[in-house]
Design an enzyme around this catalytic site. Structure first.
Site: not given
Ligand code: F6R
Length: 249
Positions: A139, A137, A70, A144
């Site tokens: 995601h 959450n 992403d 989301e």
């Molecule tokens: C970032 C992404 C997000 C993260 C998720 C967990 O490129 O795709 O979905 O993987 O928010 O974030 P961290 O690893 O910082 O807890």
């Protein structure tokens, strides 16, 4: 409950990173043209450290194609972008470069064109590995809660909790934090031969409980992965702390 994905329970963040690294290293060493799609954020930092060490000590990535899950909408060089993260944590630290590097352009004026361009990249290079992190959450990427399980690469809006996580991870104020992202959908995520979900820390324990023990529902996007046998979830003790004993067995 149908659970086809594989779960690996580890002690802590370091062990989670090592397990993830082992899987990726094996793919890089055995495939003719490995295609690895990474994620960014706190979860894969340790994995990147190991990858940098590996490459600088002879792990051959000269035939490896690298890409990402992403990208945030915002200036390419902003502190929070996937582009910045990948160069700071990987490409600028390794002494040889992969065969190809693909990144989504989050400052493209025409988002639809950019999405179509990246679709072509995905079609041209079927992924051996897709690395993921888990949102507090539930995601996945920027899929989301509420996102349909058949989503395909799209421009997503972040939930408030995601914006807060970005602020925390990159030490930025709310008005600096990105609110949108181009993200692979579940369709493309699950097309990878192996999908590795890295989960560490108390902050993730609720999401982990929902992922492994809750209803399969778009309320917890990660449950889209539960019945998929190409998914490997690596979970540390803190993240697993709310799970029933039977789940961990
Ligand atoms: C970032 C992404 C997000 C993260 C998720 C967990 O490129 O795709 O979905 O993987 O928010 O974030 P961290 O690893 O910082 O807890």
């Amino acid at each position: 409950m149908i659970k086809k994905m594989k779960t690996i329970f580890v002690k802590n963040y370091e062990e989670m990173s090592e397990k993830g690294y082992e899987i990726i290293k094996d793919v890089i060493e055995t495939k003719e043209q490995p295609v690895i799609s990474m994620t960014t954020g706190g979860s894969p930092r340790g994995l990147f450290t190991l990858l940098v060490e590996g490459v600088n000590n002879g792990l051959d990535i000269s035939n490896t194609v690298m890409m990402n899950l992403d990208e945030y909408i915002g200036p390419k060089n902003a502190v929070y972008t996937v582009n910045t993260f990948m160069y700071e944590n990987f490409y600028n630290k390794i002494n040889t470069q992969p065969k190809e590097i693909f990144l989504i352009n989050g400052e493209a004026d025409n988002k639809e064109e950019e999405i179509n361009r990246y679709k072509e990249v995905l079609n041209a290079y079927p992924r051996d590995v897709q690395v993921l992190g888990l949102g507090t959450n539930g995601h996945i990427g920027a899929n989301e809660p509420g996102t349909p399980f058949d989503s395909t690469i799209f421009l997503a809006e972040h939930d408030d909790s995601t914006i807060e996580s970005t602020m925390r991870e990159y030490n930025i104020e709310r008005d600096e934090a990105p609110t949108e992202m181009i993200t692979l959908g579940f369709t493309e995520i699950l097309e990878a031969e192996k999908v590795i979900l890295l989960v560490s820390g108390k902050r993730k324990s609720e999401a982990v409980k929902n992922l492994l023990e809750g209803e399969v529902s778009t309320d917890c996007p990660a449950t889209a992965l539960r019945d998929k046998d190409n998914v490997i979830v690596i979970i540390d003790e803190e993240a697993a702390s709310l799970l029933d004993e039977e789940t961990i067995k």
